[in-house]
Design an enzyme around this catalytic site. Structure first.
Site, PDB file in Angstrom:
ATOM      1  N   ALA A  11       0.800  -1.228   0.000  1.00  0.00           N
ATOM      2  CA  ALA A  11       0.000   0.000   0.000  1.00  0.00           C
ATOM      3  C   ALA A  11       0.833   1.278   0.000  1.00  0.00           C
ATOM      4  O   ALA A  11       0.267   2.371  -0.053  1.00  0.00           O
ATOM      5  CB  ALA A  11      -0.934   0.012   1.219  1.00  0.00           C
ATOM      6  N   TYR A 154       8.304 -13.080 -14.972  1.00  0.00           N
ATOM      7  CA  TYR A 154       7.263 -12.134 -14.552  1.00  0.00           C
ATOM      8  C   TYR A 154       5.922 -12.528 -15.174  1.00  0.00           C
ATOM      9  O   TYR A 154       4.903 -12.577 -14.466  1.00  0.00           O
ATOM     10  CB  TYR A 154       7.614 -10.699 -14.952  1.00  0.00           C
ATOM     11  CG  TYR A 154       6.495  -9.730 -14.631  1.00  0.00           C
ATOM     12  CD1 TYR A 154       6.174  -9.443 -13.313  1.00  0.00           C
ATOM     13  CD2 TYR A 154       5.733  -9.143 -15.646  1.00  0.00           C
ATOM     14  CE1 TYR A 154       5.127  -8.578 -12.999  1.00  0.00           C
ATOM     15  CE2 TYR A 154       4.688  -8.276 -15.342  1.00  0.00           C
ATOM     16  CZ  TYR A 154       4.392  -8.005 -14.022  1.00  0.00           C
ATOM     17  OH  TYR A 154       3.348  -7.160 -13.723  1.00  0.00           O
TER      18      TYR A 154
END
Length: 254
Positions: A11, A154
């Site tokens: 966050a 990824y």
């Protein structure tokens, strides 16, 4: 003020920070997690002061299973009714072909993007099962849909996020738990700076010639998905900027 609680991993920047801001502005109380305590505390103070909500900042790395279970497995009673979990923590490291890529980079991406999501979900899902209510929003990528050159692991980790989201949706169906996977395309956050390990020139070149998505766009989308009626769930959502068709095709000016 609503008593809704959202838990957001990663966050302290990018999508996670924008999502925290969006939900806090609507009166949601926030559990925010991140590895950088200074940024975490700064964000907590900002959200509390600006939006008059309650914030529980938890500093840990989602790669560390024991730390995840210690923090999220022992939430204070007043924070256990998590309505929405946003598995946002994730990263790309390097843009190297398979033969030249770093094993350390691979380990970090797998440990964060896949294992971290699993650890956090495993800690929070029992709380949702008890209530037969909840919503998991997993932040994936267009890299889950098409593999691109020098994307190898990824792309694999985001494909795993896609598959895990589908599995969660099936297995948690008896408990009325929603599962949404949001797959953003190119977005102007610190994503590329991290991928290129602080090389601002390489990172900046990624977005030249077109307007990419912004973190607020993903936050708006997550909020929309979480605001739908109880009987409605958006399962899978791919979003790009107008100049991007998929992981491979862009239209750039000049």
């Amino acid at each position: 003020m609503p008593d809704n609680i959202i838990l957001i991993t990663g966050a302290t920047s990018g999508f996670g920070k924008a999502i925290a801001e969006k939900f806090a502005a609507a009166g949601w109380n926030c559990i925010i997690t991140g590895r950088r305590n200074d940024r975490l505390q700064e964000l907590a103070a900002h959200l509390t002061t600006t939006y008059s909500i309650k914030v529980l900042p938890l500093c840990f790395d989602v790669q560390q299973r024991d730390a995840v279970l210690q923090h999220l497995g022992n939430l204070p009673q007043q924070w256990q009714q998590v309505d929405v979990l946003v598995n946002n923590a994730g990263l790309a490291l390097g843009r190297d072909t398979f033969d030249t890529a770093s094993l350390d980079d691979w380990d970090t991406m797998i440990d964060t993007n896949v294992k971290g999501l699993l650890y956090v979900s495993k800690a929070i899902v029992p709380l949702m099962i008890q209530r037969k209510k909840g919503h998991i929003i997993n932040i994936g990528s267009t890299a889950a849909k098409e593999v691109y050159p020098a994307g190898n692991v990824y792309c694999a980790t985001k494909s795993a996020v896609d598959a895990i989201s589908k599995a969660q949706r099936i297995d948690l169906l008896p408990y009325s738990i929603k599962v949404t996977a949001i797959h953003p395309g190119a977005a102007d956050t610190d994503f590329s700076v991290v991928r290129f390990k602080g090389d601002e020139n390489k990172a900046g070149n990624v977005y030249e010639g077109y307007e990419p998505l912004h973190a607020a766009d993903i936050a708006d989308t997550a909020f929309f998905c979480a605001s739908l009626p109880a009987h409605v769930c958006i399962n899978d959502l791919v979003m790009t900027c107008t100049a991007q068709a998929n992981s491979l095709f862009f239209h750039k000016n000049g």
